[in-house]
Motif scaffolding. Structure first.
Motif, PDB file in Angstrom:
ATOM      1  N   THR A  81       1.345  -1.050   0.211  1.00 39.74           N
ATOM      2  CA  THR A  81      -0.137   0.140   0.130  1.00 39.74           C
ATOM      3  C   THR A  81       1.063   1.054  -0.128  1.00 39.74           C
ATOM      4  OG1 THR A  81      -0.221  -0.102   2.213  1.00 39.74           O
ATOM      5  CG2 THR A  81      -1.578  -1.099   1.615  1.00 39.74           C
ATOM      6  N   PRO A  82       0.115   2.394  -0.175  1.00 40.52           N
ATOM      7  CA  PRO A  82       1.402   3.331  -0.463  1.00 40.52           C
ATOM      8  C   PRO A  82       2.119   3.819   1.344  1.00 40.52           C
ATOM      9  CG  PRO A  82      -0.520   4.461  -1.665  1.00 40.52           C
ATOM     10  CD  PRO A  82      -0.619   2.613  -1.219  1.00 40.52           C
ATOM     11  N   ASP A  83       0.988   3.262   2.201  1.00 44.14           N
ATOM     12  CA  ASP A  83       1.230   4.299   3.447  1.00 44.14           C
ATOM     13  C   ASP A  83       2.903   3.224   4.310  1.00 44.14           C
ATOM     14  OD1 ASP A  83      -0.637   2.330   3.584  1.00 44.14           O
ATOM     15  OD2 ASP A  83      -1.353   3.561   5.198  1.00 44.14           O
ATOM     16  N   MET A  84       3.147   2.025   3.383  1.00 41.66           N
ATOM     17  CA  MET A  84       3.643   0.951   3.806  1.00 41.66           C
ATOM     18  C   MET A  84       5.562   1.801   3.664  1.00 41.66           C
ATOM     19  SD  MET A  84       4.204  -3.139   2.938  1.00 41.66           S
ATOM     20  CE  MET A  84       2.645  -3.361   3.360  1.00 41.66           C
ATOM     21  N   MET A  85       5.657   0.555   5.118  1.00 46.81           N
ATOM     22  CA  MET A  85       7.777   1.450   5.530  1.00 46.81           C
ATOM     23  C   MET A  85       8.275   0.473   5.111  1.00 46.81           C
ATOM     24  SD  MET A  85       7.222   4.676   5.445  1.00 46.81           S
ATOM     25  CE  MET A  85       8.156   5.150   5.808  1.00 46.81           C
ATOM     26  N   ASP A  88       8.192  -2.240   7.343  1.00 51.07           N
ATOM     27  CA  ASP A  88       7.265  -3.248   6.909  1.00 51.07           C
ATOM     28  C   ASP A  88       7.475  -4.348   6.746  1.00 51.07           C
ATOM     29  OD1 ASP A  88       5.376  -1.504   9.255  1.00 51.07           O
ATOM     30  OD2 ASP A  88       4.747  -0.571   7.685  1.00 51.07           O
ATOM     31  N   ARG A 124       2.173  -0.516  -5.777  1.00 50.39           N
ATOM     32  CA  ARG A 124       1.562   0.306  -4.944  1.00 50.39           C
ATOM     33  C   ARG A 124       2.128   1.493  -3.702  1.00 50.39           C
ATOM     34  NH1 ARG A 124      -3.182   1.444  -6.964  1.00 50.39           N
ATOM     35  NH2 ARG A 124      -4.689  -0.648  -8.208  1.00 50.39           N
ATOM     36  N   ALA A 125       3.192   0.428  -3.346  1.00 56.34           N
ATOM     37  CA  ALA A 125       4.359   0.881  -2.249  1.00 56.34           C
ATOM     38  C   ALA A 125       5.183   2.581  -3.118  1.00 56.34           C
ATOM     39  CB  ALA A 125       5.407  -0.168  -1.775  1.00 56.34           C
ATOM     40  N   THR A 126       5.627   2.862  -2.114  1.00 54.03           N
ATOM     41  CA  THR A 126       6.283   3.739  -2.941  1.00 54.03           C
ATOM     42  C   THR A 126       7.925   3.330  -2.364  1.00 54.03           C
ATOM     43  OG1 THR A 126       7.169   4.313  -0.069  1.00 54.03           O
ATOM     44  CG2 THR A 126       5.365   5.994  -1.307  1.00 54.03           C
ATOM     45  N   THR A 129      10.187   1.733   0.033  1.00 51.96           N
ATOM     46  CA  THR A 129       9.644   0.728   0.561  1.00 51.96           C
ATOM     47  C   THR A 129      10.224   0.047  -0.471  1.00 51.96           C
ATOM     48  OG1 THR A 129       7.956   1.614   1.356  1.00 51.96           O
ATOM     49  CG2 THR A 129       8.053  -1.140   0.623  1.00 51.96           C
TER      50      THR A 129
END
Lengths: 335, 503
Positions: A81-85, A88, A124-126, A129
């Motif tokens: 997801t976009p907010d995953m670091m 994670d 979808r991840a940045t 990540t």
């Protein structure tokens, strides 16, 4: 026929037998998509990672799940997801309570620590990540703080991504794309395959997948794959193909010079030969031929070719570029 | 084991030999087809050559049957040579085996076996790969390698679009040349040297021409030519005489009489070869007065004198012979000749010198002089750009700035220099005609010790003096409880509790 040759033939036969068993189990759940299934299994035996691209609902995730069950490997799934670091996916230190009422920091491994990792919708991840997976994919280890975790073999990342043009996606960086052995494009099923899918998925029958192999066997078969020799002719052809994707090289056709910003790296040549070795074994041959390299070219090279803006405006795809290279480049002694 | 390997090796060699023949044939066909295609594509170039030969001076020598036959023989010789050279090329064994692999669709089995047989050390897979070649060799023994149909490729090459276009263009060129040849040849026949001389002489004799010439002393002389007639009978006669090969007397006289200076007419009537290198004295006189008044633009030091195109054009003008010729022109063909024939050509606007705008020329010249530092340009007398760096409301300009960049003294004194001690700061003092200067006096003083009695820390006793105001006096607990009870009773709280009991 010497003993060595007999042993080699037996090993090759064992490889084909195992391959067919796994293929059959996956085929119980998956309908159609033969090229995709073959590509995924090829990457598994060649020791590479796979990028599956296709619109949602085509069975990408299900294919990887079925494969993990068939080979009985430790499986983990990451939904990006976009907010995953990065923590994670790699793991991080968490505060846990000890018996005496105290607390201590304990490292908790992330989902990257497994044998078969399904990176679902990786784009979808940045990029931050996404790049956290680079070390795991190339060096088979994870470094978090001062801790380095060596990942168990066989280790294979199978990532799925929606087409990059969709909204809310981040294109994968070139360094990470280069680490995928293959990029397989999952297309829509045919009309007959639609009927078969509906029959299997909307009925009351449960499809079970048996474990027909394990990690140790996969590892031993990887050694068999690596033992397949490559003639000079084939190696020269693979090198020429890779150089043909690089603009300005002497093998590059005009289409490459016009539309390609960045060509394939030497990893592309490695991928061509490794994939060719698997294809040679599947073709009941004991050496890689130029046809094997040719058959692997699209899956291995399409994501390593970076097109320029002009190509995008003219509607030229990476597959078109690979086609042009295949048409132009010939083996040293082929006519 | 070794016998099997040897058998396999010999079988591979045999197959390679058989394929080599086919490959030679195919390559020969490929080379020929490429040659045909290229020749077809470039045939217009050859056609230009043929057309030039047909129209040019060598038509008589080349356009006959012998020349054509020689050309055809040359083409045939080239084809045979290419054929033999391509046939004599050595075919690599690997190429031949690769041809078999392609023919039998064996996925490089034969080529791989050939390579692995030559390898010094073989593992199991390599031996298995060598064994894989046996069935393919057995198949190869039973069939003949198919040759690529060279005729089809040749036909394809000959009928390709580019070859057809080139061929059509070439044929059209040759056709045009052949159609034009009679006219060209008739003109050339009429333009034999004798006739030309006669024609020129006839034309030359017609107009009364005032020819300017300069004698060695520098004085201008005017020579009157015979009176002008549009079509002098003598000219036609002279032409006829010229055709008969005799040079007319007038022409002879002109040549002989004019001598070194040679009149402009004479030099113009003859070719460049005669007029070149013998500059006529007329040319120096015939420089227009305008060009003296308005000197040509000075050339830059690094620039070449004339571009090749200009030189070529100049050379063409010299060769044309229609003007005063090179000897007379001396850079300009505006020769004020009174000859009607020559002045018609000379006064016309064929002069390639562009008409220059006077103002442009003057402006450029003045600029170039200004650049050279000879004289300042008037444009540079404008005040320099104001580079006032002041920041303020409305960016008001510094009144004291002289307009030559930078702030005035007042603004300069606000800079970092004013913060550094010991730096002379130029300042502007009102009432003085020039900025004053602050004077800083520096005095060198040796540091001295301050004598004071030392006091030991142990000798310090307790403080004896008053301590001053203490904000919170010491209170005993019962006094604090009393105060608390008082304030609680003031607020209406329970007041019955004795302070002591609470304590």
């Amino acid at each position: 026929m010497t003993d060595d040759a007999t042993t080699a033939r037996d090993e090759a036969a064992r490889f084909r037998e195992t391959y067919e068993r796994i293929r059959e189990q996956v085929g119980r759940m998956m309908v159609g998509q033969d090229d995709v299934i073959e590509g995924v299994l090829t990457a598994l035996f060649a020791g590479g990672h796979v990028l599956l691209e296709g619109v949602p609902g085509l069975g990408k995730t299900m294919l990887v799940r079925c494969l993990s069950r068939a080979v009985n490997l430790q499986f983990s799934r990451i939904q990006f997801t976009p907010d995953m670091m990065p923590a994670d996916v790699q793991g991080t230190s968490v505060l846990v309570e000890t018996e005496g009422g105290g607390h201590k920091l304990e490292f908790q491994e992330g989902p990257l620590v497994a044998n078969l990792v399904l990176a679902d919708e990786i784009n979808r991840a940045t990029p931050k990540t996404q790049s956290a997976m680079l070390e795991a994919m190339q060096e088979r280890q994870i470094s978090v703080g001062r801790r380095t975790i060596v990942l168990d073999e066989p280790y294979c990342v199978m990532a799925t991504q929606n087409p990059v043009e969709q909204e809310g996606t981040y294109p994968l960086p070139e360094a990470q794309l280069d680490r995928f052995l293959m990029k397989l494009v999952v297309g829509y099923p045919t009309e007959d395959e639609y009927h078969a899918i509906l029959d299997r998925t909307t009925g009351d029958d449960d499809v079970t997948i048996d474990s027909v192999s394990d990690g140790a066997e996969i590892l031993s078969l990887r050694h068999v794959v690596r033992a397949v020799p490559v003639p000079d002719e084939t190696q020269a052809y693979a090198v020429r193909l890779v150089m043909g994707t690089q603009p300005g090289s002497k093998y590059a056709p005009a289409l490459v010079n016009d539309y390609v910003a960045l060509g394939s790296s030497p990893r592309g040549a490695q991928g061509l030969l490794l994939t060719g070795k698997v294809k040679a074994l599947l073709g009941k041959r004991h050496a890689v031929s130029t046809d094997d390299v040719r058959a692997a070219a699209h899956a291995v090279l399409r994501h390593r070719v970076l097109l320029n803006f002009r190509a995008q405006s003219d509607g030229v795809s990476a597959d078109d570029v690979v086609n042009a290279v295949l048409e132009t480049v010939t083996a040293p002694h082929a006519g | 084991m070794s016998r099997r390997v040897d058998e396999l090796r010999s079988a591979l060699c045999d197959a390679a030999e058989r394929a080599a023949e086919v490959l030679r044939h195919e390559r020969r066909a490929v080379v020929l087809s490429r040659l045909v295609e290229t020749a077809g594509r470039r045939s217009w170039i050859a056609a230009i050559g043929v057309a030039l030969i047909v129209l040019g001076g060598g038509a008589g020598a080349w356009a006959d049957a012998g020349g054509i036959a020689l050309g055809l023989a040359l083409v045939a010789a080239i084809l045979v040579l290419v054929n033999e050279v391509s046939a004599a090329r050595v075919v690599d064994e690997r190429d031949a085996l690769s041809r078999w692999d392609t023919e039998l669709a064996t996925h490089d089995r034969l080529l791989t076996a050939h390579e692995f047989l030559a390898a010094g050390q073989r593992n199991g897979f390599m031996q298995a790969a060598i064994d894989d070649a046996r069935p393919a060799l057995d198949r190869a023994r039973g069939i003949e390698l198919r040759r690529a149909t060279s005729g089809a490729s040749l036909w394809h090459a000959a009928t390709s679009q580019s070859a057809r276009n080139g061929l059509a263009a070439g044929l059209l060129l040759i056709l045009c040349a052949l159609l034009l040849r009679p006219y060209v040849s008739s003109e050339r026949t009429s333009a034999t040297p004798g006739a030309e001389i006669a024609r020129v002489a006839g034309t030359r004799a017609s107009p009364p021409t005032s020819v300017h010439s300069r004698d060695p002393r520098g004085t201008e002389l005017e020579t009157l030519a015979p009176p002008a007639t549009t079509q002098p009978p003598g000219g036609r006669e002279a032409a006829e005489e010229g055709e008969s090969g005799e040079i007319p007397d007038s022409s002879r006289d002109t040549r002989g009489a004019t001598g070194e200076g040679r009149s402009a007419e004479a030099s113009s009537s003859h070719g460049a070869g005669q007029s070149k290198g013998v500059p006529s004295a007329q040319g120096q006189v015939s420089v227009p007065a305008e060009s003296k008044k308005k000197p040509r633009k000075r050339k830059r030091p690094g620039a070449p004198d004339a571009t090749p195109a200009e030189n070529k054009k100049k050379g063409d003008e010299e060769k044309s012979g229609s003007t005063a010729g090179s000897g007379a022109a001396s850079g300009s063909n505006r020769n004020p000749s009174t000859s009607e024939w020559s002045s018609k050509d000379q006064v016309s606007e064929t002069d390639d010198d562009p008409v220059e705008d006077d103002s442009d020329v003057d402006d450029e010249d003045s600029e170039s002089e200004a650049r050279g530092g000879m004289q300042p340009n008037l444009r540079d007398r404008r005040p320099p750009v104001n580079r006032d760096l002041s920041v303020g409301f409305g960016n008001q300009s510094d009144e004291e700035s002289n307009g030559r960049g930078g702030p005035g003294q007042t603004k300069k004194s606000r800079g970092t220099a004013s913060l550094v001690l010991g730096v002379p700061i130029p300042d502007h003092i009102k009432g003085q005609p020039n900025p004053g200067r602050t004077k800083i006096t520096q005095e060198r003083v040796e540091p001295k010790n301050d004598d004071a009695a030392q006091v030991a820390a142990s000798e310090r006793g307790p403080r004896n003096g008053p301590t001053g105001h203490i904000a919170r006096p010491h209170m005993t607990p019962w006094m604090r409880a009393l105060v608390r009870a008082f304030f609680l009773s003031e607020d209406g709280g329970p007041s019955g509790a004795s302070p002591r009991a609470e304590n």
